[in-house]
Design an enzyme around this catalytic site. Structure first.
Site, short mmCIF file in Angstrom:
data_model
loop_
_atom_site.label_atom_id
_atom_site.label_comp_id
_atom_site.label_asym_id
_atom_site.label_seq_id
_atom_site.Cartn_x
_atom_site.Cartn_y
_atom_site.Cartn_z
N PHE A 69 0.83 -1.21 0.00
CA PHE A 69 0.00 0.00 0.00
C PHE A 69 0.86 1.26 0.00
CE2 PHE A 69 -2.14 -3.30 2.43
CZ PHE A 69 -3.47 -3.25 2.04
N ASP A 70 0.43 2.25 -0.74
CA ASP A 70 0.91 3.61 -0.52
C ASP A 70 0.24 4.12 0.76
OD1 ASP A 70 2.03 6.16 -0.93
OD2 ASP A 70 0.25 6.81 -2.03
#
Length: 307
Positions: free
Chosen positions: A167-168
């Site tokens: 994930f960012d």
């Protein structure tokens, strides 16, 4: 007693994210619904090739509770086909031995309003407009890139024994409140703001709930040597802005297994090493580069996606 999906991770996925339907979608775009329907019926017994999200879905479906041996993930097919043209997709699901038994066919209409009925934790689609509508209505959603990585995804190592999801941070797990300062006032003001507010948790972003659900799955295996899910945060943040990200996750009572604070460096090299089954980011440029090496979902959330 009615059957429920309570306690399960529920992922809704479109047919084009699960299978390679680029050829038939091109027929729909160029020749219209009638020719598309004819093509799908004529080819409904032909096996569809794996799409970008197929390896992820296959491995999620294999997850079992180590105590009860019950499946822990429910995959719902959410398709803009009608039931007639959707038969080819279900035939391929059976031939690929995927335990997907529930579906919604909406014949051209956006399926986002049915996500609530299935209590979906995540929606994956190849249609940007459907994803945008789902996000606007509070569902973690991403547009799957179906281009460069498609051929490689079919050849992912079948011996891989864990599911990896990356994930960012800002506008994905976290809100875009800090990213807005970066865009509107510059990097130095962003760093100053994050250092001053390092003890103040960020507000949740659209994927906070999905990460929480993954943490619950991981907790099921915490007393076992084999832990089949591994998560990573891959963010453009660096010191001193890293502190607020770490402390926000701590305040929420959730976490990730690995974290990479890249200070604006391109994420593709790190992602290629981590080798996730999927990576989620809000910035189209990062997604475009990442999609060349790993399955990637664009999250059209936050200031970088304001029209």
């Amino acid at each position: 007693m009615a059957v429920t999906l309570d306690g399960k991770l529920v992922i809704a996925i479109s047919s084009r994210a699960l299978f390679d339907l680029d050829e038939s979608n091109q027929i729909f775009e160029e020749k219209g619904e009638e020719e598309y329907t004819k093509f799908q019926i004529e080819h409904e017994d032909e096996l569809l090739s794996c799409g970008v999200a197929f390896p992820l879905i296959k491995r999620l479906l294999a997850l079992r509770d180590p105590k009860t041996k019950q499946n822990m993930v429910e995959i719902i097919l959410i398709s803009k086909n009608d039931p007639n043209t959707g038969l080819r997709v279900f035939n391929s699901i059976e031939q690929h031995c995927l335990t997907i038994t529930r579906a919604a066919f909406t014949r051209g209409r956006s399926p986002y309003k049915y996500l609530k009925a299935f209590n979906a934790d995540l929606f994956l689609s190849a249609n940007p407009e459907d994803v945008k509508l789902a996000l606007q209505n509070g569902y973690a959603s991403a547009t799957i890139f179906t281009g460069d990585y498609l051929k490689k995804s079919e050849k992912m190592d079948e011996t891989m024994d864990e599911i990896r999801i990356a994930f960012d941070g800002d506008a994905v797990i976290f809100s875009d409140e800090a990213e807005r300062i970066n865009v509107e006032m510059g990097l130095e003001e962003f760093k100053k703001n994050e250092a001053e507010k390092s003890e103040i948790p960020l507000t949740p972003g659209p994927f906070k709930g999905f990460l929480t659900a993954l943490n619950k799955l991981q907790d099921t295996y915490k007393h076992y040597d084999k832990r089949p899910i591994r998560t990573a945060l891959v963010t453009a943040r660096n010191a001193p802005a890293h502190k607020r990200a770490i402390k926000t996750l701590r305040a929420w009572g959730i976490g990730v297994d690995e974290a990479f604070f890249l200070g604006g460096l391109d994420k593709a090299s790190i992602l290629e090493s981590f080798d996730p089954h999927i990576f989620f980011d809000d910035q189209h440029t990062y997604c475009l580069n990442a999609s060349k090496v790993v399955p990637t979902g664009h999250v059209p959330s936050g200031v970088k996606n304001d029209e």
